[in-house]
Design a protein around this motif. Structure first.
Motif, short mmCIF file in Angstrom:
data_model
loop_
_atom_site.label_atom_id
_atom_site.label_comp_id
_atom_site.label_asym_id
_atom_site.label_seq_id
_atom_site.Cartn_x
_atom_site.Cartn_y
_atom_site.Cartn_z
N ARG A 90 0.77 -1.19 -0.11
CA ARG A 90 -0.15 -0.04 0.01
C ARG A 90 0.99 1.18 0.02
O ARG A 90 0.18 2.27 0.46
N ALA A 91 2.18 1.02 -0.29
CA ALA A 91 2.87 2.44 -0.41
C ALA A 91 4.19 2.35 -1.47
O ALA A 91 4.22 1.39 -2.16
N SER A 92 4.37 3.61 -1.62
CA SER A 92 5.58 3.72 -2.62
C SER A 92 6.88 3.46 -2.00
O SER A 92 7.08 3.97 -1.02
N PRO B 237 10.10 15.10 18.21
CA PRO B 237 10.50 15.73 16.92
C PRO B 237 9.07 16.28 16.15
O PRO B 237 8.08 15.45 16.27
N VAL B 238 9.13 17.21 15.28
CA VAL B 238 8.26 17.82 14.25
C VAL B 238 8.73 17.79 13.08
O VAL B 238 9.65 18.32 12.72
N TYR B 239 8.20 16.94 12.14
CA TYR B 239 8.66 16.58 10.65
C TYR B 239 7.72 17.78 9.78
O TYR B 239 6.82 17.29 9.18
N ALA B 240 8.23 18.79 10.24
CA ALA B 240 7.66 20.16 9.56
C ALA B 240 7.74 20.04 8.01
O ALA B 240 6.93 20.66 7.34
N HIS B 241 8.80 19.63 7.42
CA HIS B 241 9.11 19.67 6.11
C HIS B 241 9.22 18.10 5.32
O HIS B 241 9.68 18.07 4.38
N SER B 242 8.34 17.45 6.00
CA SER B 242 8.06 16.14 5.39
C SER B 242 7.57 15.86 4.00
O SER B 242 6.55 16.72 3.64
N ALA B 243 7.89 15.14 3.33
CA ALA B 243 7.59 14.85 1.86
C ALA B 243 6.04 14.31 1.73
O ALA B 243 5.27 14.28 1.20
N LEU B 244 5.77 13.70 3.23
CA LEU B 244 4.60 13.17 3.22
C LEU B 244 3.39 14.02 3.68
O LEU B 244 2.22 13.48 3.76
N THR B 245 3.73 15.38 3.74
CA THR B 245 2.75 16.47 3.99
C THR B 245 1.92 16.71 2.88
O THR B 245 2.27 16.90 1.92
N PRO B 246 0.57 16.63 2.96
CA PRO B 246 -0.35 16.75 1.96
C PRO B 246 -0.16 18.08 1.27
O PRO B 246 0.22 18.89 1.84
N ALA C 172 -5.02 13.48 0.56
CA ALA C 172 -4.00 13.39 1.86
C ALA C 172 -3.55 12.26 2.12
O ALA C 172 -2.44 12.03 2.56
N ALA C 173 -4.51 10.94 2.05
CA ALA C 173 -4.38 9.78 2.53
C ALA C 173 -3.00 9.06 1.19
O ALA C 173 -2.11 8.45 1.90
N CYS C 174 -3.32 9.67 -0.06
CA CYS C 174 -2.13 9.40 -0.93
C CYS C 174 -0.91 9.79 -0.72
O CYS C 174 0.22 9.10 -0.56
N ALA C 175 -0.95 11.28 -0.13
CA ALA C 175 0.55 11.76 0.26
C ALA C 175 1.05 11.06 1.43
O ALA C 175 2.29 10.93 1.32
#
Length: 541
Positions: A317-319, A383-392, A509-512
């Motif tokens: 279910r993921a890339s 931690p805060v993942y503020a710049h995550s690639a997973l953020t929609p 968002a779920a896809c992201a």
């Protein structure tokens, strides 16, 4: 698919295997030891609220039975108390302090009860090969054995064989701090409270002493040593114990010395944490520990971040982008922690200089150390993942709440559509959580709200998401107006918040969060098999 191979059966490796099992992913844990923990009370770990909650969730009954949650924190400088904080349910969150062997034992006992976790002792990794569909590993032991896995995670400590076989560099600083350590049973003047004593007058030349309670009247005492000081002999360590207890208690009280040691702390960070289907976690990926930071704490955060991503990939279910995000998020967070410690060390540890003349400097330094020990500020906070690639990406209904995107969510009380309730953190680790802020649901009967308002539309939208998700409702959430919808990652970090229900936005968002690709892409199209155990074959004679 084949199981995930976990190399190393310390707290991080065992926690990873349990977190994978919670998401129906089988694993094989390769343990080079005989499976028995060395009893060392002086080797303890401090778990902050987020990692303590993870450990307790994975262990079931929890490892806290052999640990202690501090009731308070005191800071002293020379002869003066400069700060006292109450900790507990109605105050600031209390860390959990326990011997590392107790944590490992609790995790091992939980793993023994899981059919999807296979523990293999006396198995030392010596070969690792990867291909398009999996990983092949060879272990030495009573009989040489080959293992086949879908992925492999090196949780095998500071001298990681996995890291060395991958040729990954591990640069950093050696002997950042040294501590003489003693575990003893005694009655101290502040039962249940931890103490940070800076520049005690009764031990000239000593920069810092910490006293942290464990269970059953046991304490761990740490004396910060000069970086290049003399060898600490048993006699000098006992003298430190007697002088310290005598000064704190107005005379040396009866005590039982249980364990001693000298801990040398290093700061290192692996250049990369992923190589194709192999990952690093815990001390294999990073070493830290100066100024109150905790290596096991960060290792469990690695587990929380990696387990759900491996599970999404294992279930198709993921890339690959989702797996890449593990290194992007966790390595960035640990690097920031190390950078903060390196910047603070010269200020906190160097004598004299400008800090002697700056008003309030000593108080600010005490606050910085307190924050680090209690899991707050740049040295200790989750931690805060503020710049995550997973953020929609942007969408019309995105909104802001009190929790920034990428930060851990508040542990509010939630209710599922079937009427069962509990805390939000109890639902983590199995899939996405979609939380509707619906005032009144805490007092209304279920039949009044489960089919009313936006609930039917939201339930249909959650049912249509490309990844597994659970729908929950909450009476309120900080900064969120009524009918807001929160999407929470399996590790408890906020993916996004929405004003109202729009199925397209939730789906995007779920896809992201899944890495931005269609389900099934992470495993290169290979068919998934039923959960089992890793393929094993003995070396030919």
């Amino acid at each position: 698919m084949d199981p995930v191979i976990v190399v190393g059966a310390g707290p991080v490796g065992l926690a990873l295997a349990l977190a994978l099992a919670d998401q129906d992913v089988p694993s094989v844990v390769l343990d080079e030891t005989g499976g028995k923990e060395e009893i060392r009370p002086a080797r303890s770990v401090v778990l902050r609220p987020d990692t303590a909650a993870l450990a307790e969730r994975l262990c079931g009954s929890g490892p806290g039975e052999e640990g202690a949650r501090w009731s308070g924190w005191r800071s002293m400088r020379r002869r003066t108390e400069v700060r006292r904080l109450a900790l507990g349910a109605d105050e600031a969150p209390a860390p959990l302090h326990l011997p590392q062997h107790a944590l490992t034992r609790a995790l091992r006992a939980a793993a023994d009860g899981r059919s999807l976790v296979r523990l293999v002792t006396e198995s030392r990794l010596d070969t690792l090969e990867q291909d398009r569909s999996g990983v092949t590993a060879h272990t030495r032991g009573p009989s040489g054995t080959w293992w086949r896995g879908s992925y492999l995670v090196g949780c095998d400590g500071a001298r990681s064989t996995v890291r060395k076989l991958l040729g990954i560099r591990f640069p950093g600083r050696t002997a950042v701090e040294r501590h003489a350590v003693a575990a003893l049973r005694a009655e101290l003047p502040w039962p249940g409270e931890a103490l940070l004593h800076r520049r005690p007058v009764f031990l000239p030349g000593t920069e810092e002493i910490t006293a942290r309670p464990l269970a059953e009247g046991v304490w761990r005492l740490d004396w910060l040593l000069p970086p290049r000081g003399d060898l600490v002999t048993p006699e000098t360590l006992v003298a430190r114990v007697r002088d310290t207890l005598g000064a704190w208690c107005g005379g040396t009280p009866p005590y039982e010395l249980l364990d001693t040691g000298v801990h040398t702390l290093h700061h290192r960070l692996a250049r990369s944490w992923r190589a194709e289907r192999t990952f690093l976690a815990g001390d294999a990926a990073h070493l830290l520990g100066a100024l109150g930071t905790q290596g096991v704490d960060e290792g469990l955060r690695d587990v929380d971040n990696l387990a759900w991503k491996l599970a999404f990939a294992w279930h198709g279910r993921a890339s690959s982008a989702l797996l890449d995000s593990y290194e992007d998020e966790r390595r960035t967070a640990v690097a920031a922690r190390l950078r903060a410690a390196d910047q603070c060390l010269p200020i906190l540890r160097s004598g004299g200089g400008l800090r002697t003349y700056l008003p309030g400097a000593a108080r600010g330094h005490d606050q910085m150390l307190t924050d680090a020990h209690l899991g707050q500020g740049p040295l200790g906070a989750p931690p805060v993942y503020a710049h995550s690639a997973l953020t929609p990406g942007g969408c019309p209904t995105r909104t802001a709440v009190a929790t920034p995107e990428g930060a851990p969510v508040e542990d509010v009380r939630v209710t599922s559509p079937d009427g069962t309730g509990g805390l939000l953190r109890e639902r983590l680790g199995r899939g996405l959580l979609v939380v509707l802020v619906a005032p009144g649901t805490g007092v209304w009967e279920r039949r009044h709200w489960v089919g009313a308002g936006v609930m039917p539309r939201l339930a249909a939208a959650v049912e249509g998401l490309p990844v597994a998700a659970e729908l929950l409702v909450t009476e309120g959430y900080p900064g969120a107006p009524a009918h807001s919808v929160l999407m929470v990652r399996p590790d408890g970090h906020l993916a996004a918040a929405f004003s109202g229900v729009r199925a397209e936005d939730l789906h995007a968002a779920a896809c992201a969060v899944g890495g931005g690709s269609a389900p099934g892409s992470a495993d290169d199209g290979h068919a998934k098999r039923r959960p089992g155990v890793a393929e094993e074959r003995a070396d030919p004679d």
